[in-house]
Scaffold this motif. Sequence first.
Motif, short mmCIF file in Angstrom:
data_model
loop_
_atom_site.label_atom_id
_atom_site.label_comp_id
_atom_site.label_asym_id
_atom_site.label_seq_id
_atom_site.Cartn_x
_atom_site.Cartn_y
_atom_site.Cartn_z
N UNK A 187 -10.67 11.60 0.79
CA UNK A 187 -9.45 10.73 0.04
C UNK A 187 -8.06 10.87 0.77
N UNK A 188 -7.88 11.96 1.45
CA UNK A 188 -6.58 12.03 2.19
C UNK A 188 -6.50 10.82 3.33
N UNK A 189 -7.74 10.51 3.73
CA UNK A 189 -7.58 9.39 4.82
C UNK A 189 -7.59 8.00 3.91
N UNK A 190 -8.07 7.91 2.73
CA UNK A 190 -7.83 6.68 2.18
C UNK A 190 -6.38 6.54 1.43
N UNK A 191 -5.58 7.73 1.55
CA UNK A 191 -4.30 7.65 1.15
C UNK A 191 -3.46 7.15 2.19
N UNK A 192 -3.77 7.66 3.32
CA UNK A 192 -3.20 7.36 4.68
C UNK A 192 -3.31 5.74 5.00
N UNK A 193 -4.49 5.16 4.78
CA UNK A 193 -4.84 3.84 5.01
C UNK A 193 -4.02 3.02 4.07
N UNK A 194 -3.79 3.54 2.60
CA UNK A 194 -3.08 2.63 1.82
C UNK A 194 -1.82 2.89 1.89
N UNK A 195 -1.14 3.94 2.69
CA UNK A 195 0.35 3.99 3.00
C UNK A 195 0.47 3.11 4.35
N UNK A 196 -0.54 2.65 5.17
CA UNK A 196 -0.14 2.02 6.13
C UNK A 196 -0.14 0.45 5.78
N UNK A 197 -1.18 0.13 4.68
CA UNK A 197 -1.18 -1.28 3.91
C UNK A 197 0.14 -1.31 3.30
N UNK A 198 0.63 -0.31 2.55
CA UNK A 198 1.90 -0.67 1.78
C UNK A 198 3.01 -1.24 2.80
N UNK A 199 3.04 -0.39 3.99
CA UNK A 199 4.11 -0.54 4.75
C UNK A 199 3.92 -2.10 5.66
N UNK A 200 2.48 -2.36 5.99
CA UNK A 200 2.54 -3.69 6.69
C UNK A 200 2.61 -4.75 5.73
N UNK A 201 2.47 -4.67 4.44
CA UNK A 201 2.54 -5.68 3.33
C UNK A 201 3.95 -5.96 2.71
N UNK A 202 4.65 -4.74 2.99
CA UNK A 202 5.92 -4.68 2.52
C UNK A 202 6.05 -4.48 1.00
N UNK A 203 5.18 -3.49 0.63
CA UNK A 203 5.01 -3.06 -0.93
C UNK A 203 5.22 -1.87 -0.92
N UNK A 204 5.23 -1.16 -2.30
CA UNK A 204 5.23 0.11 -2.62
C UNK A 204 4.36 0.68 -3.35
N UNK A 205 3.10 -0.24 -3.98
CA UNK A 205 2.20 0.44 -4.84
C UNK A 205 0.91 -0.21 -4.76
N UNK A 206 -0.06 0.13 -5.32
CA UNK A 206 -1.46 -0.32 -5.23
C UNK A 206 -1.57 -1.65 -5.78
N UNK A 207 -0.99 -2.12 -6.99
CA UNK A 207 -0.86 -3.45 -7.60
C UNK A 207 -0.32 -4.21 -6.73
N UNK A 208 0.83 -4.06 -6.47
CA UNK A 208 1.53 -4.73 -5.46
C UNK A 208 0.78 -5.20 -4.24
N UNK A 209 0.26 -4.21 -3.69
CA UNK A 209 -0.74 -4.41 -2.40
C UNK A 209 -1.92 -5.63 -2.58
N UNK A 210 -2.43 -5.45 -3.76
CA UNK A 210 -3.44 -5.98 -3.93
C UNK A 210 -2.96 -7.64 -4.21
N UNK A 211 -1.77 -7.49 -5.32
CA UNK A 211 -1.21 -9.00 -5.33
C UNK A 211 -0.81 -9.80 -4.30
N UNK A 212 -0.19 -9.01 -3.21
CA UNK A 212 0.15 -9.44 -1.99
C UNK A 212 -0.79 -9.88 -1.01
N UNK A 213 -2.00 -9.18 -1.06
CA UNK A 213 -3.20 -9.66 -0.26
C UNK A 213 -3.69 -10.65 -0.65
N UNK A 214 -4.00 -10.94 -2.11
CA UNK A 214 -4.30 -12.30 -2.74
C UNK A 214 -3.36 -13.53 -2.63
#
Length: 220
Positions: A187-214
């Motif tokens: 789970x710690x690795x999942x959290x780290x990957x999500x933090x990388x995703x947030x930064x690359x996509x310029x977002x702050x949370x899961x919902x925003x990351x999914x929206x930006x990905x779409x």
Amino acid sequence: MSGNTHGGDTPGPSPIRILIVDDHPVVRDGLRGVLERDPDFTVTGEAGDGAEAVELYERQLADVVLMDLRMPRMGGVEAIKRLLRGDPEARILVLTTYDTDSDVMGALAAGATGYLLKDTPREELTRAVRSASSGQSVLSPAVTGRVLGQVRKPTQGPLSERELQVLRLIADGATNRQAAAALFISQATVKTHLLHVYEKLGVKDRAAAVSEAHKRHLFE
């Protein structure tokens, strides 16, 4: 977990059960007072250190554990590890005055569901408890900045294949635990990957990351 219904003519969700872990009685009393003002919460136990928290949790499960970090006998990080060893479903929300990099990363690596500071406003605390009870990660703004600083990578460039796999699972409704199980990672690795995703996509949370990905058609 919470969400069961009571008997009777008007069934509703049962209160979220909370175990408060802090070595200061005044802090525990204050947290109990704040939380029990809300009918959605019930404090089922209090512990003065990590060892007592593990004992209480084993006797009576809680939906969310509010965990301080620096305590006698057993600190919060070790208690988090032991709680999760006994119950991988445990939701543990760190609530502490300490926001050093080592404290934050140590707690998250141990498996904490979230990390808040004790100056968190009451409304934010109750919202965080609700989120933690459903398995969502919660970080105070100050802590988010520290975590991003620790795992910072260049913001340019596409998501890695693993980051995209994690985000796709999250978009499908998976919790961090479920994503970790599906990908055979922690789970710690999942959290780290999500933090990388947030930064690359310029977002702050899961919902925003999914929206930006779409918006960027990353799932196509």
